[in-house]
Scaffold this active site. Structure first.
Site, short mmCIF file in Angstrom:
data_model
loop_
_atom_site.label_atom_id
_atom_site.label_comp_id
_atom_site.label_asym_id
_atom_site.label_seq_id
_atom_site.Cartn_x
_atom_site.Cartn_y
_atom_site.Cartn_z
N ARG A 31 0.80 -1.23 0.00
CA ARG A 31 0.00 0.00 0.00
C ARG A 31 0.83 1.28 0.00
NH1 ARG A 31 -4.31 0.47 4.69
NH2 ARG A 31 -4.66 -1.65 3.95
N HIS A 77 -8.11 -3.86 -7.59
CA HIS A 77 -7.91 -3.12 -6.34
C HIS A 77 -9.18 -3.14 -5.49
CE1 HIS A 77 -5.30 -0.46 -4.04
NE2 HIS A 77 -6.33 0.34 -3.81
N TYR A 121 -18.44 12.97 -13.41
CA TYR A 121 -18.40 14.17 -14.24
C TYR A 121 -17.11 14.32 -15.03
CZ TYR A 121 -22.29 15.63 -11.27
OH TYR A 121 -23.49 15.70 -10.60
#
Length: 842
Positions: A31, A77, A121
């Site tokens: 990570r 993921h 968006y």
């Protein structure tokens, strides 16, 4: 307890240790820390690989961010969607990434800390640089591992041609460790990497000649180099970054304009913090701050107050706001799955080793494919080599019941392999012409040569090194750019001296107590007898009374007529042009309202014990008192001033000079007399002493001391005296040829000898100076008119003569101050005349 279950007692301490270690290693490896080879954390790698698998490349249309995030979440993921989207967004932000890997369309946030629009968006696609990180990934160049549900494979590292960890840096907080790596310039990194390839024994100091320092996406100035060098050599260091700023006049207001800010600084928050500090009075000299950033680039405007010193205000901004920030370098990355701290050479070494591995594996893959192809071409050539062999092959295929029987027939007839036979069966009829046969033979020869070349690459490391070099130079040609962050090697801890140049300045103090400093270059040399140019603007009924010359970095000791001493640095005096009024001295030092500054001394370092113990301050009062005190007594002044000399009633301090203890002292009075005696005749006393008599007056009750000079080289220096009506002259102290004293040496306390013939025409004596031909003379009168002339123009005269006219005096005007200035060879001597005045020379 349910039947069949059993309890196993364990030590909770051991269990917690084991669980925590497992957790910490998971965070470290999976990570928070980047891989040394491609410089990516798993989430970054998965985003880029997911976009690659989707086919969202730099030359394809943008795809909705939500679609990309969904692809990465669903396949590789299994964490929150925000972690994936935030990662993709950061790779598209020009103020975060030195070289962006994602091309975003829509609102992707701002340097003000604004959040990006929701993923539904915005749209994104890979940049060309990201494609170069994924190039050759389909050629078995890197290992793959199963994804979270063992249904797909994902790369454990990317076969990048880009030294991404160096050029983009990274940051991450793991468990028990963290990484914070700065970005660098791609062109410099490529040059440094090639230098390493050419000489693997290269030192870090030699690498620094290529990779000079970090290069931040927001530009700025790297202030000081010690931290950079430390980071390059050890993997840890502190790099100080300053904003880029310049001074500009906007709407008649002096402003500081900031065009680049330090890396990772939130611009909007910084402006707000600055405004708060101004309101709280912690930042002086700024009246307002505006953010005028727009399409033209970043522009933050700090409007200064009229009496503010721009350099000092800027330095305070650096000190109290994020306009100066520090980047703490901590180069920790995963090397073979283990965290390791790395210096500059280590980073280059591991990237190059990765490139060697990728090039070798790619060459093996290409060799395998080439051999597979040439094997098929050999089969083609056996079957369609002649018309007879071709006819036999067609006959076998046509008369076979199925494909398998046809394949077996071809294998038996032409001694083919199963792969070759299958390729012939799959061959289109159009390729059975004679022309196609020539093409097959040509391809065969090409691949045969290609195989020889690939085998040579695998056999010789020098060939692989050359390939890596060529690919790096190709990357540099495609993406290399100029450095954005400027390096200021001489920087260090915050210091005014680092900002303000140590140039010569003129300090003027008016009769009403207004002070300023002006660059000495603003005053131009004029011929003797000129009317002069405007030297300083003054208020009504005010006039310039004191004019001094010093340098910005010197310490100034101000002595007032009441005998107090105040301490300032020259650069702390407000800067102004010749035509500005300056600032009230009460605003700079805590002087009493009815006190006035009469003398000042420019000294060097007051913390240098040897210096302050070997120098003395000699003071003189109007009533002829002289006092000598060690400079050490004045090296620790308080904010409210210290007592320099005890002044008796109806007397006042007139002059103070810095000496080495071996000087001669000369006092002059306005009636035209002067006395000369050795400094050693005056015993050094403490600060509270009042001194001893230096000169006695004739019976004239109005007579008083007008000045004091100290003499170091009596055969080289001359005495300049100036009267209030503009007359003056030079006189030898000692005759330079015979050494005979022109001004005889006496004991202190005498009446002295005539130094200028005083008449109604000349007026009383107002100034006495020691000068030489190397000096320039500056004279300023009470109306504010100034003239600068060369002392060498004044011929040496007798001690008792009247002198010559130095400056024309109009009406009731008179001389206010006289100072000497070092000659500036660059200034041309010229005559300047006020439009309404005329010149009269004697």
């Amino acid at each position: 307890m349910i039947e069949g279950e059993k309890l196993i007692p364990i030590n909770i301490e051991e269990q917690m240790k084991t669980a925590y270690i497992d957790y910490s290693m998971s965070v470290i490896v999976s990570r928070a820390l980047p891989d040394i080879r491609d410089g990516l954390k798993p989430v970054h790698r998965r985003v880029l690989f997911g976009m690659h698998e989707l086919g969202v490349r730099s030359n394809t249309p943008y795809k909705k961010s939500a679609r990309i995030v969904g692809e990465v979440l669903g396949k590789y993921h299994p964490h929150g969607d925000s972690s994936v989207y935030d990662t993709m967004v950061r790779m598209a932000q020009e103020w975060n990434m030195r070289y962006m890997l994602v091309d975003g369309q829509g609102n992707f946030g701002s340097v003000d800390g604004d959040s990006p629009a929701a993923m539904r968006y915005t749209e994104a696609r890979m940049r060309k640089m990201a494609e170069d990180m994924l190039i050759d990934i389909d050629k078995e160049t890197v290992d793959h591992s199963l994804n979270f549900d063992d249904t797909l494979e994902e790369p454990t590292v990317l076969p990048t041609r880009i030294p991404n960890l160096l050029i983009n840096g990274t940051s991450g907080i793991a468990v028990g460790m963290a990484t914070n790596m700065p970005p660098h310039n791609l062109s410099e990194v490529v040059d440094g990497t090639i230098a390493y390839l050419e000489n693997q024994d290269i030192t870090i100091d030699e690498l620094i000649e290529y990779i000079k320092a970090p290069d931040f996406p927001t530009g700025g100035t790297i202030y000081g180099y010690d931290g950079v060098r430390e980071a390059f050599k050890t993997g840890r260091g502190r790099v100080v970054i300053r904003a880029k700023a310049h001074f500009e006049e906007v709407d008649k207001h002096e402003c500081i304009i900031v065009t680049e800010i330090p890396y990772q600084v939130n611009k909007a928050l910084m402006v707000k913090q600055t405004a708060d500090l101004i309101k709280e009075g912690k930042l002086e000299g700024i009246s307002d701050v505006f953010d005028e950033t727009g399409k033209g680039g970043m522009r933050i405007v700090y409007v200064l107050k009229k009496d503010a010193i721009p350099n000092v205000v800027l330095n305070n901004l650096f000190k109290h706001t994020p306009l100066q920030s520090a980047f703490s370098v901590n180069n920790i990355a995963l090397v073979n799955g283990r965290p390791q701290q790395l210096n500059l050479k280590d980073l280059i070494y591991h990237f190059i080793e990765h490139r060697y591995d990728v090039v070798y594996r790619r060459t093996q893959y290409e060799l395998k494919k080439a051999k597979e192809r040439i094997h098929i071409l050999e089969g083609f050539m056996k079957v369609i080599a002649t018309k007879d062999t071709l006819d036999r092959a067609i006959y076998i295929i046509r008369n076979s019941k199925d494909t398998q029987i046809a394949k077996e027939g071809l294998i038996k007839e032409f001694e083919l392999s199963d792969i070759q036979a299958q390729a012939i069966i799959d061959l289109r009829l159009g390729r059975l012409t004679g022309l196609e046969l020539d093409k097959i033979r040509e391809e065969y020869e090409e691949i045969k040569a290609y195989i020889i070349d690939l085998e040579d690459i695998l056999a010789h490391k020098e060939r692989r090194t050359q390939i890596i070099k060529e690919e790096l130079l190709e990357i540099k040609a495609k993406y290399g750019d100029e450095r954005r962050s400027v390096i200021e090697y001489a920087g260090g801890d915050i210091s005014m001296e680092d900002i303000i140049p140590d140039e010569q300045v003129v300090i003027t103090i008016s009769n009403a107590g207004y002070i300023k400093r002006t660059s000495v270059n603003e005053y131009k040399t004029q011929s003797r007898g000129g009317v002069g140019q405007k030297g300083s603007a003054t208020r009504d009924k005010d006039f310039i009374e004191h004019l001094f010359v010093g340098t910005n970095h010197q310490y100034m000791l101000f002595f007032t007529e009441k005998g107090k001493c105040f301490w300032l640095r020259v650069y702390e005096i407000p800067e102004g042009g010749k035509n500005t009024k300056g600032r009230a001295i009460q605003n700079l030092i805590n002087i009493e309202p009815d006190d006035n500054v009469k003398a000042f001394i420019c000294t060097h370092d007051l913390k240098d014990q040897e210096y302050i113990n070997s120098h003395y301050v000699i003071m003189a009062t109007k009533k002829g008192i002289i006092k000598k005190t060690c400079l050490e007594q004045y090296s620790r002044p308080r904010q409210n001033g210290i007592m320099a000399i005890t002044i008796k009633e109806d007397d006042e301090l007139l002059e103070a000079r810095l000496t080495t203890g071996n000087s001669q002292v000369m006092l002059a009075v306005k009636s035209g007399k002067a006395i000369r005696f050795p400094e050693e005749k005056v015993r050094a006393v403490g600060r509270s002493g009042s001194g001893v008599r230096g000169i006695s007056f004739d019976n004239d009750a109005n007579d008083e001391v007008i000045g004091m000079i100290t003499i170091e080289n009596p055969r080289e220096e001359t005495v300049l005296v100036v009267s209030e009506n503009g007359y003056g002259k030079r006189t030898f102290i000692d005759d330079p040829e015979t050494g005979e004293a022109v001004y005889r040496i006496t004991n202190r306390g005498g009446k002295g000898v005539k130094t200028i013939s005083i008449t109604e025409k000349t007026g009383n004596l107002v100034a006495i100076k020691t000068v030489s031909d190397e000096d320039d003379l500056m004279i300023i009168n009470k109306s504010g008119m100034a003239i600068r002339m060369s002392v060498s123009e004044l011929r040496v005269m007798g001690r008792a003569t009247q002198g010559v006219r130095l400056i024309n005096i109009k009406g009731n005007d008179s001389i206010a101050a006289v100072a000497k200035v070092m000659k500036d060879d660059e200034n041309e001597t010229e005559s300047e005349v006020n439009d309404t005045d005329t010149i009269t020379n004697e």
